[in-house]
Design an enzyme around this catalytic site. Structure first.
Site, PDB file in Angstrom:
ATOM      1  N   GLU A   6       7.189   2.230  -6.608  1.00 28.57           N
ATOM      2  CA  GLU A   6       7.405   1.795  -5.226  1.00 28.57           C
ATOM      3  C   GLU A   6       7.661   3.009  -4.331  1.00 28.57           C
ATOM      4  O   GLU A   6       8.106   4.057  -4.806  1.00 28.57           O
ATOM      5  CB  GLU A   6       8.593   0.817  -5.221  1.00 28.57           C
ATOM      6  CG  GLU A   6       8.986   0.229  -3.903  1.00 28.57           C
ATOM      7  CD  GLU A   6       7.900  -0.552  -3.176  1.00 28.57           C
ATOM      8  OE1 GLU A   6       6.832   0.036  -2.907  1.00 28.57           O
ATOM      9  OE2 GLU A   6       8.139  -1.724  -2.833  1.00 28.57           O
ATOM     10  N   ASP A   7       7.369   2.865  -3.055  1.00 28.44           N
ATOM     11  CA  ASP A   7       7.610   3.979  -2.139  1.00 28.44           C
ATOM     12  C   ASP A   7       9.084   4.131  -1.789  1.00 28.44           C
ATOM     13  O   ASP A   7       9.635   5.218  -1.780  1.00 28.44           O
ATOM     14  CB  ASP A   7       6.759   3.844  -0.861  1.00 28.44           C
ATOM     15  CG  ASP A   7       6.876   2.475  -0.193  1.00 28.44           C
ATOM     16  OD1 ASP A   7       7.590   1.591  -0.720  1.00 28.44           O
ATOM     17  OD2 ASP A   7       6.233   2.278   0.859  1.00 28.44           O
ATOM     18  N   LYS A  46      17.337   4.076  -0.502  1.00 29.75           N
ATOM     19  CA  LYS A  46      18.284   4.016   0.624  1.00 29.75           C
ATOM     20  C   LYS A  46      19.465   3.158   0.200  1.00 29.75           C
ATOM     21  O   LYS A  46      19.544   1.985   0.554  1.00 29.75           O
ATOM     22  CB  LYS A  46      17.607   3.311   1.814  1.00 29.75           C
ATOM     23  CG  LYS A  46      16.868   4.182   2.796  1.00 29.75           C
ATOM     24  CD  LYS A  46      16.538   3.327   4.028  1.00 29.75           C
ATOM     25  CE  LYS A  46      15.310   3.796   4.755  1.00 29.75           C
ATOM     26  NZ  LYS A  46      14.880   2.864   5.804  1.00 29.75           N
ATOM     27  N   ASP A  76       4.536   3.697   6.047  1.00 24.84           N
ATOM     28  CA  ASP A  76       3.947   3.442   7.360  1.00 24.84           C
ATOM     29  C   ASP A  76       4.947   2.854   8.346  1.00 24.84           C
ATOM     30  O   ASP A  76       5.996   2.346   7.980  1.00 24.84           O
ATOM     31  CB  ASP A  76       2.801   2.427   7.229  1.00 24.84           C
ATOM     32  CG  ASP A  76       3.321   1.008   6.995  1.00 24.84           C
ATOM     33  OD1 ASP A  76       4.143   0.827   6.083  1.00 24.84           O
ATOM     34  OD2 ASP A  76       2.920   0.098   7.738  1.00 24.84           O
ATOM     35  N   LYS A 133       0.816  -1.193   0.000  1.00 25.47           N
ATOM     36  CA  LYS A 133       0.000   0.000   0.000  1.00 25.47           C
ATOM     37  C   LYS A 133       0.862   1.260   0.000  1.00 25.47           C
ATOM     38  O   LYS A 133       0.392   2.354  -0.275  1.00 25.47           O
ATOM     39  CB  LYS A 133      -0.877   0.043   1.276  1.00 25.47           C
ATOM     40  CG  LYS A 133      -1.782  -1.139   1.438  1.00 25.47           C
ATOM     41  CD  LYS A 133      -2.487  -1.077   2.820  1.00 25.47           C
ATOM     42  CE  LYS A 133      -2.325  -2.428   3.464  1.00 25.47           C
ATOM     43  NZ  LYS A 133      -2.716  -2.467   4.873  1.00 25.47           N
ATOM     44  N   GLY A 134       2.133   1.091   0.332  1.00 26.10           N
ATOM     45  CA  GLY A 134       3.009   2.248   0.550  1.00 26.10           C
ATOM     46  C   GLY A 134       3.126   3.214  -0.610  1.00 26.10           C
ATOM     47  O   GLY A 134       3.304   4.413  -0.408  1.00 26.10           O
ATOM     48  N   PHE A 147      14.614   5.137   9.557  1.00 27.39           N
ATOM     49  CA  PHE A 147      13.262   4.660   9.264  1.00 27.39           C
ATOM     50  C   PHE A 147      12.323   5.848   9.130  1.00 27.39           C
ATOM     51  O   PHE A 147      12.137   6.623  10.058  1.00 27.39           O
ATOM     52  CB  PHE A 147      12.765   3.687  10.332  1.00 27.39           C
ATOM     53  CG  PHE A 147      11.574   2.904   9.858  1.00 27.39           C
ATOM     54  CD1 PHE A 147      11.732   1.789   9.049  1.00 27.39           C
ATOM     55  CD2 PHE A 147      10.285   3.326  10.172  1.00 27.39           C
ATOM     56  CE1 PHE A 147      10.635   1.089   8.569  1.00 27.39           C
ATOM     57  CE2 PHE A 147       9.177   2.639   9.690  1.00 27.39           C
ATOM     58  CZ  PHE A 147       9.357   1.514   8.900  1.00 27.39           C
ATOM     59  N   ASP A 152      14.904  -0.351  -0.180  1.00 30.66           N
ATOM     60  CA  ASP A 152      15.714  -0.469   1.018  1.00 30.66           C
ATOM     61  C   ASP A 152      16.751  -1.576   0.777  1.00 30.66           C
ATOM     62  O   ASP A 152      17.763  -1.347   0.131  1.00 30.66           O
ATOM     63  CB  ASP A 152      14.752  -0.776   2.169  1.00 30.66           C
ATOM     64  CG  ASP A 152      15.397  -0.757   3.532  1.00 30.66           C
ATOM     65  OD1 ASP A 152      16.042   0.244   3.857  1.00 30.66           O
ATOM     66  OD2 ASP A 152      15.251  -1.740   4.275  1.00 30.66           O
ATOM     67  N   ARG A 206       0.629   6.811   7.295  1.00 29.38           N
ATOM     68  CA  ARG A 206       0.577   6.879   5.836  1.00 29.38           C
ATOM     69  C   ARG A 206      -0.015   8.208   5.356  1.00 29.38           C
ATOM     70  O   ARG A 206       0.292   8.681   4.271  1.00 29.38           O
ATOM     71  CB  ARG A 206      -0.274   5.730   5.274  1.00 29.38           C
ATOM     72  CG  ARG A 206       0.321   4.336   5.464  1.00 29.38           C
ATOM     73  CD  ARG A 206      -0.426   3.354   4.576  1.00 29.38           C
ATOM     74  NE  ARG A 206      -0.197   1.961   4.941  1.00 29.38           N
ATOM     75  CZ  ARG A 206       0.839   1.228   4.511  1.00 29.38           C
ATOM     76  NH1 ARG A 206       1.749   1.775   3.753  1.00 29.38           N
ATOM     77  NH2 ARG A 206       0.959  -0.031   4.864  1.00 29.38           N
TER      78      ARG A 206
HETATM   79  P1  IMP Z   1      13.166  -3.952   0.577  1.00 28.62           P
HETATM   80  O1  IMP Z   1      12.743  -5.254  -0.013  1.00 28.62           O
HETATM   81  O2  IMP Z   1      14.030  -4.133   1.793  1.00 28.62           O
HETATM   82  O3  IMP Z   1      13.774  -3.002  -0.408  1.00 28.62           O
HETATM   83  O4  IMP Z   1      11.862  -3.343   1.210  1.00 28.62           O
HETATM   84  C1  IMP Z   1      11.103  -2.390   0.643  1.00 28.62           C
HETATM   85  C2  IMP Z   1       9.840  -2.203   1.463  1.00 28.62           C
HETATM   86  O5  IMP Z   1      10.149  -2.100   2.860  1.00 28.62           O
HETATM   87  C3  IMP Z   1       9.163  -0.923   1.103  1.00 28.62           C
HETATM   88  O6  IMP Z   1       8.202  -1.109   0.117  1.00 28.62           O
HETATM   89  C4  IMP Z   1       8.553  -0.478   2.419  1.00 28.62           C
HETATM   90  O7  IMP Z   1       7.262  -1.036   2.551  1.00 28.62           O
HETATM   91  C5  IMP Z   1       9.424  -1.068   3.480  1.00 28.62           C
HETATM   92  N1  IMP Z   1      10.375  -0.050   4.039  1.00 28.62           N
HETATM   93  C6  IMP Z   1      11.707  -0.020   3.908  1.00 28.62           C
HETATM   94  N2  IMP Z   1      12.262   1.035   4.534  1.00 28.62           N
HETATM   95  C7  IMP Z   1      11.225   1.716   5.080  1.00 28.62           C
HETATM   96  C8  IMP Z   1      11.134   2.932   5.856  1.00 28.62           C
HETATM   97  O8  IMP Z   1      12.105   3.623   6.175  1.00 28.62           O
HETATM   98  N3  IMP Z   1       9.875   3.294   6.237  1.00 28.62           N
HETATM   99  C9  IMP Z   1       8.759   2.582   5.905  1.00 28.62           C
HETATM  100  N4  IMP Z   1       8.799   1.451   5.185  1.00 28.62           N
HETATM  101  C10 IMP Z   1      10.014   1.012   4.775  1.00 28.62           C
HETATM  102 MG    MG Z   2       5.976  -1.039   0.519  1.00 30.89          MG
END
Ligand code: IMP
Ligand code: MG
Length: 187
Positions: free
Chosen positions: A104-105, A136, A164, A48-49, A157, A108, A170
């Site tokens: 994507e939001d 990031k 969220d 949902k992000g 974070f 990470d 959100r």
């Molecule tokens: P990844 O697979 O580790 O790149 O994760 C990405 C997902 O983790 C994003 O779509 C977010 O939902 C969540 N996420 C990663 N970092 C943050 C943050 O700082 N705040 C909120 N959600 C995060």
């Molecule tokens: Mg997400």
């Protein structure tokens, strides 16, 4: 800006204002419009992000685009990636020959999107690109090409503008670093 509102009390600091976000989203929309001239890309919103970013971004793209929604597992009530990626809600259309832009939001660890890029490639998309609001790079655990991003941010974070913590924040119009006292109980 009304920073005394309830949700702002849980922030350590503001990172990006709604004005900065709006400007960056507009620029990204113009870039995509240029890069995909003559095409009709399929924009895939990762629920949902990415919803808030998605609805702003599509209105800055001057192309006959289509939209789809997909839900994949993410953090739940934790601030760390579980490493487990699974599809909760899939696309409703065949993407053979389509130019896909995954919206994507935040990227990470990169694990979620690295997985998704592979899935779309096996479904014979013509191309697959990533457009993320936040990036990031310090946290990356897999190699991943991120074609479009609005902001590189430090390893903190963050919440707001769709992002969220435990399904909250959100609806914050700006993006801020969540005060660690909110989630330290889980560590
Ligand atoms: P990844 O697979 O580790 O790149 O994760 C990405 C997902 O983790 C994003 O779509 C977010 O939902 C969540 N996420 C990663 N970092 C943050 C943050 O700082 N705040 C909120 N959600 C995060
Ligand atoms: Mg997400």
């Amino acid at each position: 800006m009304e920073t005394t509102a309830m949700l702002y009390q849980d922030l350590e600091r503001l990172l990006l204002t709604r004005e900065e976000i709006q400007e960056a989203v507009k620029k990204l929309g113009q870039q995509i419009t240029k890069d995909y001239a003559g095409k009709s890309p399929l924009l895939v919103c990762i629920l949902k992000g990415a919803v808030v970013f998605f609805t702003d971004l599509i209105r800055e793209i001057d192309l006959p685009l289509q939209m789809e929604f997909m839900s994949i597992s993410s953090y739940g009530a934790s601030t760390k990636s579980s490493g487990v990626v699974n599809i909760r809600k899939d696309l409703d259309v065949d993407i053979t020959g389509r130019d896909i832009i995954i919206v994507e939001d935040i990227v990470d660890s990169g694990m979620t999107l690295s997985f998704l890029k592979k899935v779309f490639a096996t479904r014979n998309a013509a191309s697959v690109a990533i457009a993320t609001l936040l990036n990031k790079p310090a946290r990356r655990r897999v190699e991943l090409d991120v074609e479009y991003y609005c902001f590189n941010i430090p390893d903190a974070f963050v919440v707001g503008y769709g992002l969220d913590y435990d399904e909250k924040y959100r609806n914050l119009p700006d993006i801020g670093v969540l005060d660690p006292r909110i989630y330290t109980k889980e560590e």
